[in-house]
Design an enzyme around this catalytic site. Structure first.
Site, mmCIF file in Angstrom:
data_model
loop_
_atom_site.group_PDB
_atom_site.id
_atom_site.type_symbol
_atom_site.label_atom_id
_atom_site.label_comp_id
_atom_site.label_asym_id
_atom_site.label_seq_id
_atom_site.Cartn_x
_atom_site.Cartn_y
_atom_site.Cartn_z
ATOM 1 N N GLU A 1 0.802 -1.226 0.000
ATOM 2 C CA GLU A 1 0.000 0.000 0.000
ATOM 3 C C GLU A 1 0.833 1.274 0.000
ATOM 4 O OE1 GLU A 1 -2.793 -0.244 3.246
ATOM 5 O OE2 GLU A 1 -3.702 -2.081 2.513
ATOM 6 N N GLU B 1 -5.194 -8.721 0.725
ATOM 7 C CA GLU B 1 -5.855 -8.391 1.987
ATOM 8 C C GLU B 1 -7.325 -8.139 1.725
ATOM 9 O OE1 GLU B 1 -4.409 -5.134 4.441
ATOM 10 O OE2 GLU B 1 -2.339 -5.741 4.052
HETATM 11 O O1 IFM Z 1 -4.142 -3.259 9.264
HETATM 12 C C1 IFM Z 1 -4.119 -2.737 7.978
HETATM 13 C C2 IFM Z 1 -2.934 -3.270 7.221
HETATM 14 O O2 IFM Z 1 -1.735 -2.990 7.862
HETATM 15 C C3 IFM Z 1 -2.877 -2.652 5.844
HETATM 16 N N1 IFM Z 1 -4.135 -2.771 5.165
HETATM 17 C C4 IFM Z 1 -5.326 -2.409 5.875
HETATM 18 C C5 IFM Z 1 -5.369 -3.101 7.220
HETATM 19 C C6 IFM Z 1 -6.653 -2.706 7.975
HETATM 20 O O3 IFM Z 1 -6.682 -1.333 8.169
#
Ligand code: IFM
Length: 451
Positions: A165, A356
Protein backbone atom coordinates in the site's frame (compact mmCIF):
# COMPACT_ATOMS: atom_id res chain seq x y z
CA UNK A 1 -24.95 -25.04 -6.26
CA UNK A 2 -21.53 -25.19 -4.62
CA UNK A 3 -19.23 -22.33 -5.61
CA UNK A 4 -15.92 -23.95 -6.52
CA UNK A 5 -12.61 -22.11 -6.92
CA UNK A 6 -9.94 -23.01 -9.48
CA UNK A 7 -7.62 -25.88 -8.60
CA UNK A 8 -4.52 -24.69 -6.79
CA UNK A 9 -6.26 -21.54 -5.52
CA UNK A 10 -4.28 -20.11 -2.61
CA UNK A 11 -6.22 -19.60 0.61
CA UNK A 12 -4.17 -17.64 3.10
CA UNK A 13 -4.08 -15.18 5.93
CA UNK A 14 -2.03 -11.99 6.19
CA UNK A 15 -0.19 -10.03 8.88
CA UNK A 16 2.53 -7.39 9.09
CA UNK A 17 5.64 -7.30 11.25
CA UNK A 18 5.00 -4.24 13.40
CA UNK A 19 1.38 -5.24 13.97
CA UNK A 20 2.15 -8.64 15.49
CA UNK A 21 5.80 -9.23 16.36
CA UNK A 22 6.58 -7.15 19.46
CA UNK A 23 10.16 -7.74 20.70
CA UNK A 24 11.10 -4.35 19.33
CA UNK A 25 14.43 -4.16 21.13
CA UNK A 26 15.56 -7.75 20.70
CA UNK A 27 18.25 -9.48 18.70
CA UNK A 28 19.67 -6.30 17.29
CA UNK A 29 16.49 -4.82 15.82
CA UNK A 30 16.81 -1.10 15.15
CA UNK A 31 14.16 1.56 15.69
CA UNK A 32 11.51 2.11 13.04
CA UNK A 33 9.38 5.16 12.32
CA UNK A 34 6.44 3.33 13.90
CA UNK A 35 8.33 2.90 17.19
CA UNK A 36 8.97 6.63 17.21
CA UNK A 37 5.46 7.59 16.12
CA UNK A 38 3.59 5.28 18.48
CA UNK A 39 5.70 6.50 21.41
CA UNK A 40 4.88 10.11 20.59
CA UNK A 41 2.02 11.23 22.86
CA UNK A 42 -1.29 11.69 21.06
CA UNK A 43 -0.44 9.78 17.92
CA UNK A 44 -2.19 6.47 18.65
CA UNK A 45 -5.37 5.64 20.55
CA UNK A 46 -4.57 5.24 24.27
CA UNK A 47 -0.90 5.63 23.41
CA UNK A 48 -0.83 2.02 22.23
CA UNK A 49 2.44 0.83 20.70
CA UNK A 50 3.71 -2.30 18.95
CA UNK A 51 6.23 -2.99 21.73
CA UNK A 52 4.56 -6.29 22.60
CA UNK A 53 1.70 -6.57 20.09
CA UNK A 54 0.89 -10.30 19.70
CA UNK A 55 4.33 -11.30 20.95
CA UNK A 56 4.57 -13.29 17.75
CA UNK A 57 8.36 -13.02 17.77
CA UNK A 58 8.42 -15.31 20.81
CA UNK A 59 5.36 -17.37 19.88
CA UNK A 60 6.10 -18.10 16.26
CA UNK A 61 5.94 -21.89 16.73
CA UNK A 62 2.51 -21.67 18.35
CA UNK A 63 1.27 -19.38 15.60
CA UNK A 64 2.57 -21.73 12.91
CA UNK A 65 0.63 -24.56 14.54
CA UNK A 66 -2.51 -22.44 14.57
CA UNK A 67 -2.08 -21.78 10.86
CA UNK A 68 -1.57 -25.46 10.18
CA UNK A 69 -4.82 -26.13 12.03
CA UNK A 70 -6.62 -23.68 9.74
CA UNK A 71 -5.53 -25.73 6.76
CA UNK A 72 -4.49 -22.64 4.79
CA UNK A 73 -1.94 -23.05 2.01
CA UNK A 74 -0.55 -19.51 2.04
CA UNK A 75 0.65 -16.97 4.60
CA UNK A 76 1.50 -13.38 3.82
CA UNK A 77 3.79 -11.71 6.35
CA UNK A 78 6.18 -8.80 6.25
CA UNK A 79 9.82 -8.53 7.18
CA UNK A 80 10.73 -5.72 9.56
CA UNK A 81 13.45 -3.81 7.72
CA UNK A 82 15.07 -2.67 11.02
CA UNK A 83 15.52 -6.30 12.08
CA UNK A 84 17.63 -6.88 8.95
CA UNK A 85 19.38 -3.50 8.76
CA UNK A 86 18.97 -1.73 12.10
CA UNK A 87 20.01 1.60 10.54
CA UNK A 88 18.65 0.91 7.08
CA UNK A 89 22.00 0.25 5.45
CA UNK A 90 24.98 -2.07 5.52
CA UNK A 91 25.52 -5.72 6.35
CA UNK A 92 22.53 -7.78 7.48
CA UNK A 93 21.87 -8.55 11.11
CA UNK A 94 22.12 -12.34 11.23
CA UNK A 95 19.75 -12.71 14.20
CA UNK A 96 17.08 -10.87 12.26
CA UNK A 97 17.53 -13.14 9.26
CA UNK A 98 17.43 -16.17 11.57
CA UNK A 99 13.97 -15.27 12.83
CA UNK A 100 12.52 -15.10 9.33
CA UNK A 101 14.38 -18.28 8.35
CA UNK A 102 12.60 -20.08 11.20
CA UNK A 103 9.28 -18.67 10.02
CA UNK A 104 9.82 -19.51 6.34
CA UNK A 105 11.03 -23.04 7.11
CA UNK A 106 8.19 -23.56 9.57
CA UNK A 107 5.67 -22.58 6.92
CA UNK A 108 7.17 -24.83 4.29
CA UNK A 109 7.27 -27.79 6.69
CA UNK A 110 3.51 -27.28 7.06
CA UNK A 111 2.92 -26.95 3.31
CA UNK A 112 2.05 -23.28 3.65
CA UNK A 113 3.50 -21.09 0.90
CA UNK A 114 5.27 -18.00 2.28
CA UNK A 115 4.29 -14.69 0.66
CA UNK A 116 6.87 -12.20 1.86
CA UNK A 117 6.20 -8.45 1.88
CA UNK A 118 9.44 -6.52 2.09
CA UNK A 119 7.99 -3.21 3.25
CA UNK A 120 4.87 -2.81 5.37
CA UNK A 121 5.52 0.70 6.72
CA UNK A 122 8.30 0.17 9.29
CA UNK A 123 11.06 2.30 7.77
CA UNK A 124 14.27 2.33 9.84
CA UNK A 125 14.22 5.58 11.81
CA UNK A 126 17.78 6.34 10.68
CA UNK A 127 16.52 6.59 7.11
CA UNK A 128 13.70 8.90 8.13
CA UNK A 129 16.30 11.04 9.91
CA UNK A 130 18.06 11.26 6.56
CA UNK A 131 14.82 12.46 4.89
CA UNK A 132 12.68 9.33 4.66
CA UNK A 133 10.80 8.44 1.49
CA UNK A 134 10.89 12.01 0.15
CA UNK A 135 14.66 11.48 -0.08
CA UNK A 136 15.62 9.71 -3.31
CA UNK A 137 18.39 7.77 -1.59
CA UNK A 138 15.79 5.76 0.36
CA UNK A 139 14.81 4.01 -2.89
CA UNK A 140 18.40 2.92 -3.35
CA UNK A 141 18.60 1.78 0.28
CA UNK A 142 15.44 -0.28 -0.25
CA UNK A 143 16.90 -1.96 -3.34
CA UNK A 144 19.94 -2.97 -1.29
CA UNK A 145 17.79 -4.29 1.54
CA UNK A 146 15.66 -6.21 -0.98
CA UNK A 147 18.81 -7.77 -2.43
CA UNK A 148 19.82 -8.99 1.04
CA UNK A 149 16.43 -10.69 1.35
CA UNK A 150 16.61 -12.25 -2.12
CA UNK A 151 20.05 -13.65 -1.28
CA UNK A 152 18.90 -14.99 2.08
CA UNK A 153 15.51 -16.44 1.11
CA UNK A 154 15.39 -16.42 -2.71
CA UNK A 155 14.14 -19.83 -3.72
CA UNK A 156 12.33 -20.63 -0.47
CA UNK A 157 9.77 -17.86 -0.92
CA UNK A 158 7.44 -18.39 -3.89
CA UNK A 159 5.70 -14.99 -3.68
CA UNK A 160 7.63 -11.77 -3.14
CA UNK A 161 5.83 -8.47 -2.58
CA UNK A 162 7.89 -5.31 -2.74
CA UNK A 163 5.60 -2.80 -1.01
CA UNK A 164 2.37 -2.86 0.89
CA UNK A 165 0.00 0.00 0.00
CA UNK A 166 2.37 2.76 -1.09
CA UNK A 167 -0.66 5.08 -1.19
CA UNK A 168 -0.90 4.78 2.59
CA UNK A 169 2.85 5.14 3.16
CA UNK A 170 2.96 8.32 1.08
CA UNK A 171 -0.35 10.06 1.62
CA UNK A 172 -1.21 9.05 5.19
CA UNK A 173 2.42 9.21 6.32
CA UNK A 174 3.49 12.43 4.60
CA UNK A 175 0.36 14.39 3.56
CA UNK A 176 -2.33 13.62 6.12
CA UNK A 177 0.09 12.81 8.94
CA UNK A 178 -2.09 10.16 10.60
CA UNK A 179 0.61 7.51 10.24
CA UNK A 180 4.34 7.52 10.81
CA UNK A 181 6.27 9.68 10.28
CA UNK A 182 3.31 12.04 10.81
CA UNK A 183 4.24 14.75 8.30
CA UNK A 184 1.74 17.05 6.58
CA UNK A 185 3.37 18.31 3.43
CA UNK A 186 2.01 17.87 -0.07
CA UNK A 187 5.38 18.15 -1.79
CA UNK A 188 6.94 15.56 0.49
CA UNK A 189 4.01 13.19 -0.04
CA UNK A 190 4.35 13.33 -3.82
CA UNK A 191 8.09 12.80 -3.62
CA UNK A 192 7.54 9.92 -1.19
CA UNK A 193 5.07 8.24 -3.55
CA UNK A 194 7.50 8.64 -6.42
CA UNK A 195 10.43 7.17 -4.50
CA UNK A 196 8.33 4.30 -3.19
CA UNK A 197 7.42 3.39 -6.75
CA UNK A 198 11.04 3.77 -7.79
CA UNK A 199 12.10 1.54 -4.88
CA UNK A 200 9.62 -1.06 -6.09
CA UNK A 201 11.09 -0.94 -9.61
CA UNK A 202 14.69 -1.13 -8.42
CA UNK A 203 13.85 -4.11 -6.21
CA UNK A 204 12.21 -5.90 -9.14
CA UNK A 205 15.39 -5.29 -11.17
CA UNK A 206 17.51 -6.75 -8.36
CA UNK A 207 15.19 -9.75 -8.23
CA UNK A 208 15.44 -10.38 -11.99
CA UNK A 209 19.24 -9.98 -11.86
CA UNK A 210 19.36 -13.06 -9.62
CA UNK A 211 17.61 -15.23 -12.18
CA UNK A 212 15.59 -17.01 -9.51
CA UNK A 213 13.79 -19.96 -10.96
CA UNK A 214 10.26 -20.29 -9.67
CA UNK A 215 9.67 -17.42 -7.25
CA UNK A 216 7.50 -14.57 -8.53
CA UNK A 217 7.42 -10.90 -7.63
CA UNK A 218 4.71 -8.25 -7.49
CA UNK A 219 3.43 -5.30 -5.51
CA UNK A 220 0.39 -4.82 -3.29
CA UNK A 221 -1.80 -1.75 -3.83
CA UNK A 222 -4.81 -0.69 -1.80
CA UNK A 223 -7.37 0.04 -4.47
CA UNK A 224 -10.98 1.16 -4.21
CA UNK A 225 -13.70 1.29 -6.83
CA UNK A 226 -14.79 4.88 -6.84
CA UNK A 227 -18.19 6.36 -7.68
CA UNK A 228 -19.67 9.80 -7.73
CA UNK A 229 -22.35 10.25 -5.08
CA UNK A 230 -24.58 11.93 -7.67
CA UNK A 231 -24.55 12.83 -11.37
CA UNK A 232 -23.71 16.46 -10.42
CA UNK A 233 -20.69 17.70 -12.37
CA UNK A 234 -18.80 18.55 -9.18
CA UNK A 235 -19.31 15.07 -7.68
CA UNK A 236 -18.31 13.36 -10.92
CA UNK A 237 -15.12 15.45 -11.08
CA UNK A 238 -14.38 14.74 -7.42
CA UNK A 239 -14.76 11.00 -7.96
CA UNK A 240 -12.42 11.11 -10.95
CA UNK A 241 -9.85 12.97 -8.86
CA UNK A 242 -10.09 10.52 -5.99
CA UNK A 243 -9.79 7.60 -8.39
CA UNK A 244 -6.70 9.20 -9.88
CA UNK A 245 -5.20 9.80 -6.46
CA UNK A 246 -5.62 6.31 -5.10
CA UNK A 247 -5.94 3.97 -8.08
CA UNK A 248 -4.64 5.33 -11.39
CA UNK A 249 -1.57 7.09 -9.96
CA UNK A 250 -0.12 3.74 -8.88
CA UNK A 251 -1.58 1.42 -11.51
CA UNK A 252 -0.53 3.67 -14.41
CA UNK A 253 2.99 3.99 -13.03
CA UNK A 254 3.43 0.26 -12.49
CA UNK A 255 1.75 -0.95 -15.67
CA UNK A 256 2.18 1.92 -18.13
CA UNK A 257 5.31 3.66 -16.92
CA UNK A 258 3.53 7.02 -16.72
CA UNK A 259 1.47 9.12 -14.38
CA UNK A 260 -2.08 9.99 -15.49
CA UNK A 261 -2.21 13.36 -17.30
CA UNK A 262 -5.18 14.72 -15.37
CA UNK A 263 -3.48 14.01 -12.05
CA UNK A 264 -0.17 15.47 -13.18
CA UNK A 265 -2.02 18.63 -14.09
CA UNK A 266 -3.74 18.65 -10.72
CA UNK A 267 -0.61 18.02 -8.65
CA UNK A 268 1.73 20.25 -10.65
CA UNK A 269 0.14 23.35 -9.17
CA UNK A 270 0.91 22.01 -5.70
CA UNK A 271 4.43 20.64 -6.02
CA UNK A 272 7.31 20.88 -8.38
CA UNK A 273 8.16 17.56 -9.91
CA UNK A 274 11.93 18.01 -9.78
CA UNK A 275 12.16 14.62 -8.06
CA UNK A 276 11.25 12.84 -11.32
CA UNK A 277 14.45 11.95 -13.15
CA UNK A 278 14.99 10.46 -16.59
CA UNK A 279 14.41 6.73 -16.56
CA UNK A 280 12.45 6.66 -13.28
CA UNK A 281 9.11 5.84 -14.84
CA UNK A 282 10.61 3.09 -16.96
CA UNK A 283 12.25 1.66 -13.84
CA UNK A 284 8.92 1.62 -12.00
CA UNK A 285 7.24 -0.24 -14.82
CA UNK A 286 9.46 -3.33 -14.72
CA UNK A 287 7.28 -6.27 -15.74
CA UNK A 288 5.92 -7.97 -12.63
CA UNK A 289 4.47 -11.44 -12.21
CA UNK A 290 1.33 -10.61 -10.26
CA UNK A 291 -0.60 -7.76 -8.71
CA UNK A 292 -1.64 -7.87 -5.05
CA UNK A 293 -4.97 -6.13 -4.42
CA UNK A 294 -6.07 -5.03 -0.98
CA UNK A 295 -9.80 -4.39 -1.00
CA UNK A 296 -11.76 -3.02 1.92
CA UNK A 297 -14.36 -0.58 0.62
CA UNK A 298 -15.82 1.35 -2.25
CA UNK A 299 -15.49 5.15 -2.28
CA UNK A 300 -18.71 7.05 -2.86
CA UNK A 301 -17.46 10.55 -3.45
CA UNK A 302 -18.99 13.96 -2.89
CA UNK A 303 -17.25 17.17 -3.89
CA UNK A 304 -15.90 18.86 -0.78
CA UNK A 305 -15.11 22.45 0.05
CA UNK A 306 -11.74 24.05 0.51
CA UNK A 307 -8.44 22.42 -0.26
CA UNK A 308 -7.57 19.13 1.46
CA UNK A 309 -4.15 17.51 1.48
CA UNK A 310 -2.85 17.29 -2.11
CA UNK A 311 -5.82 19.37 -3.19
CA UNK A 312 -8.01 16.29 -2.88
CA UNK A 313 -10.97 18.03 -1.31
CA UNK A 314 -13.33 15.10 -1.66
CA UNK A 315 -15.65 13.65 0.93
CA UNK A 316 -16.46 9.97 1.08
CA UNK A 317 -19.67 8.89 2.75
CA UNK A 318 -21.05 5.40 3.08
CA UNK A 319 -24.40 5.46 1.27
CA UNK A 320 -27.49 5.14 3.46
CA UNK A 321 -28.50 1.56 4.10
CA UNK A 322 -25.03 0.09 3.65
CA UNK A 323 -23.81 -1.65 6.83
CA UNK A 324 -20.38 -0.76 8.17
CA UNK A 325 -17.55 -2.42 10.09
CA UNK A 326 -16.20 -0.92 13.30
CA UNK A 327 -13.74 1.04 11.13
CA UNK A 328 -16.80 2.79 9.68
CA UNK A 329 -16.07 1.22 6.31
CA UNK A 330 -19.05 0.30 4.16
CA UNK A 331 -19.56 -3.39 3.48
CA UNK A 332 -19.91 -3.63 -0.30
CA UNK A 333 -18.74 -7.01 -1.57
CA UNK A 334 -19.77 -6.27 -5.15
CA UNK A 335 -17.11 -3.54 -5.10
CA UNK A 336 -14.53 -6.31 -5.16
CA UNK A 337 -15.94 -7.77 -8.37
CA UNK A 338 -16.11 -4.28 -9.88
CA UNK A 339 -12.51 -3.56 -8.91
CA UNK A 340 -10.97 -6.80 -10.17
CA UNK A 341 -12.88 -6.67 -13.43
CA UNK A 342 -11.86 -3.05 -13.97
CA UNK A 343 -8.15 -3.79 -13.43
CA UNK A 344 -8.37 -6.71 -15.85
CA UNK A 345 -10.13 -4.50 -18.39
CA UNK A 346 -7.95 -1.38 -18.14
CA UNK A 347 -4.48 -2.84 -17.63
CA UNK A 348 -2.39 -5.57 -19.24
CA UNK A 349 -3.37 -9.13 -18.36
CA UNK A 350 -1.78 -10.17 -15.08
CA UNK A 351 -2.44 -12.79 -12.41
CA UNK A 352 -3.90 -11.21 -9.28
CA UNK A 353 -4.16 -12.11 -5.62
CA UNK A 354 -6.41 -10.48 -3.08
CA UNK A 355 -3.55 -9.88 -0.65
CA UNK A 356 -5.86 -8.39 1.99
CA UNK A 357 -9.55 -8.35 2.69
CA UNK A 358 -11.30 -8.63 6.02
CA UNK A 359 -13.22 -6.69 8.63
CA UNK A 360 -13.12 -5.47 12.20
CA UNK A 361 -16.13 -6.14 14.38
CA UNK A 362 -16.86 -5.87 18.10
CA UNK A 363 -15.64 -9.37 18.92
CA UNK A 364 -15.75 -10.62 22.48
CA UNK A 365 -15.28 -13.87 24.35
CA UNK A 366 -18.64 -15.17 25.54
CA UNK A 367 -19.22 -17.01 28.85
CA UNK A 368 -18.57 -20.33 27.08
CA UNK A 369 -15.16 -19.01 26.08
CA UNK A 370 -16.11 -18.67 22.41
CA UNK A 371 -16.03 -15.82 19.94
CA UNK A 372 -19.13 -16.04 17.80
CA UNK A 373 -18.29 -13.68 14.94
CA UNK A 374 -21.09 -14.52 12.54
CA UNK A 375 -20.81 -11.03 11.00
CA UNK A 376 -17.27 -11.83 9.86
CA UNK A 377 -18.40 -15.13 8.36
CA UNK A 378 -21.12 -13.33 6.42
CA UNK A 379 -18.64 -10.66 5.35
CA UNK A 380 -16.08 -13.17 4.10
CA UNK A 381 -18.63 -15.40 2.45
CA UNK A 382 -20.03 -12.47 0.48
CA UNK A 383 -16.57 -11.27 -0.55
CA UNK A 384 -15.46 -14.74 -1.61
CA UNK A 385 -18.55 -14.96 -3.80
CA UNK A 386 -17.70 -11.56 -5.26
CA UNK A 387 -14.17 -12.79 -6.02
CA UNK A 388 -15.64 -15.88 -7.61
CA UNK A 389 -17.88 -13.73 -9.80
CA UNK A 390 -14.77 -11.88 -10.99
CA UNK A 391 -13.12 -15.20 -11.86
CA UNK A 392 -16.24 -16.18 -13.78
CA UNK A 393 -15.92 -12.84 -15.56
CA UNK A 394 -12.44 -13.77 -16.77
CA UNK A 395 -10.22 -12.33 -14.02
CA UNK A 396 -7.08 -14.40 -13.42
CA UNK A 397 -7.35 -14.47 -9.61
CA UNK A 398 -4.94 -16.93 -8.00
CA UNK A 399 -5.51 -16.57 -4.28
CA UNK A 400 -7.03 -14.74 -1.33
CA UNK A 401 -5.40 -13.70 1.94
CA UNK A 402 -7.64 -12.76 4.86
CA UNK A 403 -6.67 -9.74 6.90
CA UNK A 404 -5.85 -10.91 9.41
CA UNK A 405 -4.60 -14.16 10.90
CA UNK A 406 -5.09 -12.72 14.37
CA UNK A 407 -6.17 -9.51 16.09
CA UNK A 408 -3.32 -7.02 16.12
CA UNK A 409 -2.07 -3.45 16.40
CA UNK A 410 -4.24 -1.44 14.04
CA UNK A 411 -1.84 1.50 13.65
CA UNK A 412 -3.27 4.79 14.95
CA UNK A 413 -6.32 2.86 16.26
CA UNK A 414 -4.07 0.85 18.56
CA UNK A 415 -5.65 -2.39 19.74
CA UNK A 416 -9.23 -1.14 19.49
CA UNK A 417 -10.00 -2.83 16.15
CA UNK A 418 -10.14 -6.59 15.86
CA UNK A 419 -9.65 -7.95 12.34
CA UNK A 420 -8.42 -11.45 13.24
CA UNK A 421 -9.72 -14.92 12.56
CA UNK A 422 -8.05 -15.59 15.89
CA UNK A 423 -8.92 -13.57 18.97
CA UNK A 424 -5.97 -12.35 21.01
CA UNK A 425 -6.31 -11.58 24.72
CA UNK A 426 -3.59 -8.94 24.98
CA UNK A 427 -3.18 -9.35 28.75
CA UNK A 428 -2.36 -13.04 28.62
CA UNK A 429 -1.52 -13.48 24.92
CA UNK A 430 -4.06 -16.30 24.82
CA UNK A 431 -5.25 -17.05 21.29
CA UNK A 432 -8.83 -18.21 20.74
CA UNK A 433 -10.05 -19.36 17.36
CA UNK A 434 -13.12 -17.36 16.41
CA UNK A 435 -16.04 -19.12 14.69
CA UNK A 436 -14.84 -17.57 11.45
CA UNK A 437 -11.54 -19.43 11.75
CA UNK A 438 -13.29 -22.81 11.79
CA UNK A 439 -15.56 -21.71 8.97
CA UNK A 440 -12.58 -20.50 6.91
CA UNK A 441 -10.77 -23.79 7.49
CA UNK A 442 -13.74 -25.51 5.87
CA UNK A 443 -13.65 -23.20 2.86
CA UNK A 444 -9.90 -23.66 2.41
CA UNK A 445 -10.17 -27.44 2.72
CA UNK A 446 -13.05 -27.70 0.25
CA UNK A 447 -11.74 -24.96 -2.07
CA UNK A 448 -15.41 -24.12 -2.34
CA UNK A 449 -18.31 -22.34 -0.69
CA UNK A 450 -21.47 -24.15 0.30
CA UNK A 451 -24.67 -22.82 -1.31
O1 IFM B 1 -4.14 -3.26 9.26
C1 IFM B 1 -4.12 -2.74 7.98
C2 IFM B 1 -2.93 -3.27 7.22
O2 IFM B 1 -1.73 -2.99 7.86
C3 IFM B 1 -2.88 -2.65 5.84
N1 IFM B 1 -4.13 -2.77 5.16
C4 IFM B 1 -5.33 -2.41 5.87
C5 IFM B 1 -5.37 -3.10 7.22
C6 IFM B 1 -6.65 -2.71 7.98
O3 IFM B 1 -6.68 -1.33 8.17
Amino acid sequence: MTTRFPDGFMWGTATAAYQIEGAVAEDGRGTSIWDTFSHTPGKTLHGDTGDIADDHYHRVEQDLELMAGLGVNGYRFSVAWPRIQPDGRGAPNQRGLDFYRRLVDGLRERSIAPALTMYHWDLPQALQDAGGWPNRDTAQRFAEYAALLFDAFGESVPLWITLNEPWVSAWVGYAIGGHAPGIQDTGQALAAAHHLLLAHGLAVQAFRARGLDGPRIGVTLNLAPTRAASPEVADVAAARLRDGNQNRWFLDAVFRGRYPDDMLEHYRTRADFAFVQDGDLAAMAQPIDFLGVNYYMRHTVHAGRGDGPLGINTVERVPAGIPTTTMGWGIEPDGLTELLVRIARDYPAIPMYVTENGASFYDYVDPEGEVDDTERIAFLDAHFRAAHAAIQGGVDLRGYFIWSLMDNFEWAHGYSKRFGLIYVDYLTQTRILKQSASWYAGVARANALEP
